[in-house]
Design an enzyme around this catalytic site. Structure first.
Site, PDB file in Angstrom:
ATOM      1  CG  ASP A  71      -3.480  -8.740  -0.088  1.00 56.86           C
ATOM      2  OD1 ASP A  71      -4.088  -9.088   0.947  1.00 56.86           O
ATOM      3  OD2 ASP A  71      -3.986  -8.778  -1.221  1.00 56.86           O
TER       4      ASP A  71
ATOM      5  CE1 TYR B  28     -15.484  -7.176  11.473  1.00 55.31           C
ATOM      6  CE2 TYR B  28     -17.045  -6.870  13.268  1.00 55.31           C
ATOM      7  CZ  TYR B  28     -15.802  -6.640  12.708  1.00 55.31           C
ATOM      8  OH  TYR B  28     -14.885  -5.874  13.377  1.00 55.31           O
TER       9      TYR B  28
ATOM     10  CG  ASN C  38      -5.627  -3.092  13.287  1.00 56.71           C
ATOM     11  OD1 ASN C  38      -6.530  -2.918  14.112  1.00 56.71           O
ATOM     12  ND2 ASN C  38      -5.525  -2.370  12.172  1.00 56.71           N
TER      13      ASN C  38
ATOM     14  CG  ASP D 168      -2.609  -0.697   5.293  1.00 54.06           C
ATOM     15  OD1 ASP D 168      -3.139  -0.638   6.419  1.00 54.06           O
ATOM     16  OD2 ASP D 168      -3.257  -0.575   4.227  1.00 54.06           O
TER      17      ASP D 168
ATOM     18  CB  SER E  76     -15.013  -7.333  16.871  1.00 52.81           C
ATOM     19  OG  SER E  76     -16.318  -6.788  16.946  1.00 52.81           O
TER      20      SER E  76
HETATM   21  P1  NAI Z   1     -10.051   0.856   8.680  1.00 55.12           P
HETATM   22  O1  NAI Z   1     -10.798   0.422   7.454  1.00 55.12           O
HETATM   23  O2  NAI Z   1     -10.034   2.284   9.068  1.00 55.12           O
HETATM   24  O3  NAI Z   1      -8.541   0.339   8.584  1.00 55.12           O
HETATM   25  C1  NAI Z   1      -8.255  -0.977   8.148  1.00 55.12           C
HETATM   26  C2  NAI Z   1      -6.861  -1.015   7.546  1.00 55.12           C
HETATM   27  O4  NAI Z   1      -6.589  -2.377   7.149  1.00 55.12           O
HETATM   28  C3  NAI Z   1      -6.715  -0.157   6.275  1.00 55.12           C
HETATM   29  O5  NAI Z   1      -5.530   0.623   6.348  1.00 55.12           O
HETATM   30  C4  NAI Z   1      -6.648  -1.182   5.152  1.00 55.12           C
HETATM   31  O6  NAI Z   1      -5.856  -0.750   4.035  1.00 55.12           O
HETATM   32  C5  NAI Z   1      -6.009  -2.368   5.864  1.00 55.12           C
HETATM   33  N1  NAI Z   1      -6.286  -3.625   5.174  1.00 55.12           N
HETATM   34  C6  NAI Z   1      -7.494  -4.101   4.767  1.00 55.12           C
HETATM   35  N2  NAI Z   1      -7.335  -5.268   4.107  1.00 55.12           N
HETATM   36  C7  NAI Z   1      -6.006  -5.536   4.108  1.00 55.12           C
HETATM   37  C8  NAI Z   1      -5.216  -6.592   3.571  1.00 55.12           C
HETATM   38  N3  NAI Z   1      -5.768  -7.593   2.853  1.00 55.12           N
HETATM   39  N4  NAI Z   1      -3.878  -6.570   3.770  1.00 55.12           N
HETATM   40  C9  NAI Z   1      -3.295  -5.537   4.451  1.00 55.12           C
HETATM   41  N5  NAI Z   1      -3.987  -4.508   4.971  1.00 55.12           N
HETATM   42  C10 NAI Z   1      -5.332  -4.502   4.798  1.00 55.12           C
HETATM   43  O7  NAI Z   1     -10.668  -0.063   9.846  1.00 55.12           O
HETATM   44  P2  NAI Z   1     -10.674   0.063  11.461  1.00 55.12           P
HETATM   45  O8  NAI Z   1     -12.032   0.470  11.878  1.00 55.12           O
HETATM   46  O9  NAI Z   1      -9.500   0.793  11.940  1.00 55.12           O
HETATM   47  O10 NAI Z   1     -10.554  -1.495  11.833  1.00 55.12           O
HETATM   48  C11 NAI Z   1      -9.317  -2.088  12.195  1.00 55.12           C
HETATM   49  C12 NAI Z   1      -9.607  -3.401  12.902  1.00 55.12           C
HETATM   50  O11 NAI Z   1     -10.470  -3.136  14.007  1.00 55.12           O
HETATM   51  C13 NAI Z   1     -10.317  -4.446  12.045  1.00 55.12           C
HETATM   52  O12 NAI Z   1      -9.773  -5.730  12.325  1.00 55.12           O
HETATM   53  C14 NAI Z   1     -11.756  -4.377  12.529  1.00 55.12           C
HETATM   54  O13 NAI Z   1     -12.451  -5.586  12.353  1.00 55.12           O
HETATM   55  C15 NAI Z   1     -11.548  -4.053  13.993  1.00 55.12           C
HETATM   56  N6  NAI Z   1     -12.703  -3.454  14.659  1.00 55.12           N
HETATM   57  C16 NAI Z   1     -13.195  -2.231  14.237  1.00 55.12           C
HETATM   58  C17 NAI Z   1     -14.302  -1.684  14.874  1.00 55.12           C
HETATM   59  C18 NAI Z   1     -14.901  -0.378  14.451  1.00 55.12           C
HETATM   60  O14 NAI Z   1     -16.026  -0.084  14.885  1.00 55.12           O
HETATM   61  N7  NAI Z   1     -14.214   0.435  13.655  1.00 55.12           N
HETATM   62  C19 NAI Z   1     -14.954  -2.381  16.006  1.00 55.12           C
HETATM   63  C20 NAI Z   1     -14.357  -3.644  16.343  1.00 55.12           C
HETATM   64  C21 NAI Z   1     -13.268  -4.143  15.687  1.00 55.12           C
END
Ligand code: NAI
Length: 244
Positions: free
Chosen positions: A53, A145, A80, A37, A132
């Protein structure tokens, strides 16, 4: 659920939300887990936090190698890490398209490319991508998205076909709106966050958002030997959002 003791996992974007819930659930089943992360200090033992990254190939390669060395190999990769964008095709400039596709799609390509040499040596190799319901549903104000997640779904199927003979299974989960810090940030930016949350809940068939733990449970299943015959599948965890 089958135990995962002896298995070694990498979770990208595992410092928050769905990724963190997944890393914890894998560890609770006995797996050794490295979180890749931007913010690795957000995780604590037993999780191993490594800075990476996913838009930077060298950083991904170094972190995957470090994870494999520290864990003694790799069996499970959870792709993820992801970011969002709000708007129609008229709203997002090209740079934003490049940025979101770089994280959401190419991030999976880079991490999988780095992990495959290790996964091929595993007797229980599995890749799970966080996709998603936006991959198959036309969500308003989410053109970029949805396009990125449509690519993740196609990539999942293509990778499943490419690596099935090598003993590497590839699946994805399709969450509906999940209650994570990401959605918390979107709500905070709304004029009336409480009213916005109520509206989000109201549009769900179950009257509530999906939880990160519920998505994590689906990812753990797809990653586990219990799913040994499951590859090239998208498992929806959306509270009935798409099907009902
Ligand atoms: P979040 O924002 O809580 O967590 C995302 C994590 O990814 C963070 O720890 C961030 O630091 C990390 N991250 C972002 N860019 C990065 C990079 N360039 N390199 C390494 N790490 C990176 O988001 P959440 O909600 O947990 O989402 C996780 C996954 O679930 C994503 O792929 C999102 O598209 C997918 N998703 C989320 C939904 C929602 O409603 N929350 C619904 C459907 C899919």
């Amino acid at each position: 659920m089958t135990g995962l003791s002896g298995l070694r996992a990498v979770v990208t974007g595992g410092a928050s939300g769905i990724g963190l819930a997944t890393a914890r659930a894998l560890a609770a089943q006995g797996a050794a887990v490295a979180v890749l992360d931007l913010d690795p200090d957000a995780v604590s033992e037993p999780l191993l936090g490594l800075r990476a990254d996913v838009t930077d190939d060298a950083s991904v390669r170094a972190a995957v190698e470090q994870a494999a060395e520290r864990l003694g190999g790799l069996d499970i990769l959870v792709n993820n890490a992801g970011i969002g964008a709000v708007g129609t095709v008229e709203d997002n400039p090209d740079e934003q398209w490049h940025r979101v596709l770089d994280v959401n799609v190419l991030g999976i390509v880079r991490t999988t490319r780095a992990a495959l040499p290790h996964l091929r040596r595993s007797a229980h190799a599995a890749v799970v991508n966080t996709c998603s319901i936006g991959a198959t549903a036309g969500l308003p104000q989410r053109a970029l998205y949805c396009a990125s997640k449509g690519a993740v779904l196609s990539l999942t199927l293509a990778m499943a076909a490419d690596h099935v003979r090598e003993g590497v299974r590839v699946n994805c989960v399709n969450p509906g709106t999940a209650d994570t810090p990401w959605v918390g940030r979107l709500l905070d930016a709304a004029d009336d966050p409480e009213a916005e949350r109520a509206a989000l809940n109201a549009r769900q068939p179950m009257g509530r958002l999906v939880t990160a733990d519920e998505v994590a449970a689906a990812i753990v299943y797809l990653a586990s030997p219990a799913a040994a015959s499951v590859t090239g599948t998208a498992l929806a965890v959306d509270g009935g959002m798409q099907g009902l």
